[in-house]
Design a protein around this motif. Structure first.
Motif, PDB file in Angstrom:
ATOM      1  N   LYS A  95       0.845  -1.204   0.000  1.00 39.57           N
ATOM      2  CA  LYS A  95       0.000   0.000   0.000  1.00 39.57           C
ATOM      3  C   LYS A  95       0.879   1.252   0.000  1.00 39.57           C
ATOM      4  N   ARG A  96       1.975   1.184   0.781  1.00 43.10           N
ATOM      5  CA  ARG A  96       2.886   2.339   0.843  1.00 43.10           C
ATOM      6  C   ARG A  96       3.573   2.588  -0.491  1.00 43.10           C
ATOM      7  N   ARG A  97       3.875   1.487  -1.200  1.00 45.63           N
ATOM      8  CA  ARG A  97       4.633   1.621  -2.454  1.00 45.63           C
ATOM      9  C   ARG A  97       3.730   1.782  -3.676  1.00 45.63           C
ATOM     10  N   GLU A  98       2.429   1.560  -3.486  1.00 49.53           N
ATOM     11  CA  GLU A  98       1.494   1.519  -4.613  1.00 49.53           C
ATOM     12  C   GLU A  98       1.477   2.846  -5.389  1.00 49.53           C
ATOM     13  N   ARG A  99       1.754   2.768  -6.675  1.00 51.21           N
ATOM     14  CA  ARG A  99       1.768   3.980  -7.489  1.00 51.21           C
ATOM     15  C   ARG A  99       0.697   3.947  -8.568  1.00 51.21           C
ATOM     16  N   VAL A 100       0.064   2.774  -8.682  1.00 50.36           N
ATOM     17  CA  VAL A 100      -0.968   2.645  -9.712  1.00 50.36           C
ATOM     18  C   VAL A 100      -2.016   1.647  -9.225  1.00 50.36           C
ATOM     19  N   ARG A 101      -3.280   1.968  -9.510  1.00 53.12           N
ATOM     20  CA  ARG A 101      -4.374   1.080  -9.115  1.00 53.12           C
ATOM     21  C   ARG A 101      -5.167   0.682 -10.346  1.00 53.12           C
ATOM     22  N   GLU A 144      -6.239   4.461 -11.564  1.00 51.52           N
ATOM     23  CA  GLU A 144      -5.544   5.739 -11.353  1.00 51.52           C
ATOM     24  C   GLU A 144      -4.042   5.479 -11.262  1.00 51.52           C
ATOM     25  N   GLU A 174      -0.045   7.369 -10.293  1.00 57.21           N
ATOM     26  CA  GLU A 174       0.699   8.507  -9.754  1.00 57.21           C
ATOM     27  C   GLU A 174       1.515   9.181 -10.851  1.00 57.21           C
TER      28      GLU A 174
END
Lengths: 200, 102
Positions: A81-87, B28, B30
């Motif tokens: 979750k901390r490293r997540e940059r894309v969902r 989405e 970043e």
């Protein structure tokens, strides 16, 4: 990548390139399949040994080792979750599916305990294994998971026909074909993709 | 016969198209992820993201995570439609003889 006017052919190439680059990056993480796969296989084998060779009446206590998986999964989820940059929509759907599956495993275990249905719980567990892997395989378009899920359907029926001690072995085999083997294939492919992307 | 001008001018730009192609595949992403995937400079990417935002093709959400600023980008329904139309137009342009579906 500089912003410059380019041809229609280039436009199509950019779209294909970006979508494929993103898809490679978002492939499903094999960590949970391997963690839970090897953990449950080990627990099944331990329970079988405690039951068959040591005749220990509390053989089912082997399942308390499941806490290892719960704690490791929570740590991994927090780190991710901390490293997540894309969902992605698929990623979000998978989270809910596996959370629901986990709740179903715990509730099924409790129900079997309350109703004294231990003799028949493994075929039901195998059906649940198949559901999770089959849906995941379909969503991420990964055949080994789909095949593993389908193999569990057969194993669940056969397990219902054998005594409890053998059902434990069937449980281990089901996890091996639906989690462990697809998990290792997925991991191998991820490593290969990573090497290719590093080289390019 | 389709003309080159039929292509959406806002999307017919390498970096903006690259950003939209990524955002169409995800929920989405970043800013840092987009920068890495498009291999662009932060300044150039910011400018192009701003243009897409002004056209309401994407939504940009700024927040903080672990005390670090975070910029999240997400495609809008209008952006999705524009992207689909662009893909149709580009296919039609490249292969005018073939009728396009949808």
């Amino acid at each position: 990548m500089e912003d410059q006017q380019f041809s229609a052919e280039d436009g199509l190439k950019v779209i294909q390139d970006m979508i494929s680059r993103t898809r490679e990056d978002l492939s499903y993480d094999s960590f949970y399949l391997l963690l839970w796969g090897w953990l449950v296989v080990s627990i099944c084998l331990l329970q079988f040994i405690l039951l068959e060779y040591f005749k220990w009446p509390y053989h089912y206590l082997a399942w308390t080792l499941i806490w290892i998986g719960i704690i490791a999964s929570i740590i991994r989820a927090i780190t991710e979750k901390r490293r997540e940059r894309v969902r992605t929509y698929v990623g979000d759907a998978l989270k809910f599916i596996w959370l629901g599956m986990f709740a179903a495993f715990i509730i099924l275990g409790s129900v079997c305990g309350i109703l004294q249905l231990w003799q028949g719980c493994f075929p039901l567990y195998i059906i649940l294994y198949s559901l999770g892997t089959f849906i995941t395989g379909g969503l991420i378009r990964f055949k080994p998971l789909l095949i593993g899920g389908m193999a569990c359907w057969v194993l669940a029926i056969v397990a219902a026909l054998v005594p409890y001690d053998l059902q434990i072995i069937f449980g281990a085999v089901a996890i091996l074909v639906s989690y462990v083997i697809p998990g290792h294939i997925l991991r191998y492919r991820q490593i290969q993709r990573h090497k290719l992307s590093q080289a390019s | 016969m389709n003309d080159f001008k039929d292509l959406d001018g806002l999307l017919h730009s390498q970096l903006r198209l690259a950003v939209m192609s990524i955002l169409i595949s995800v929920k989405e992403a970043e800013f840092t992820y987009l920068r890495e995937k498009t291999r662009s400079t932060p300044g150039n990417l910011s400018v192009q993201i701003q243009k897409l935002k002004e056209a309401e093709y994407i939504e940009v959400k700024k927040s903080f995570r672990a005390n670090y600023p975070q910029t999240l980008c997400r495609i809008t329904p209008r952006g999705s439609r524009a992207f689909e139309n662009y893909v149709k137009a580009i296919r039609q342009y490249l292969d005018p003889a073939k009728p396009q579906k949808g």
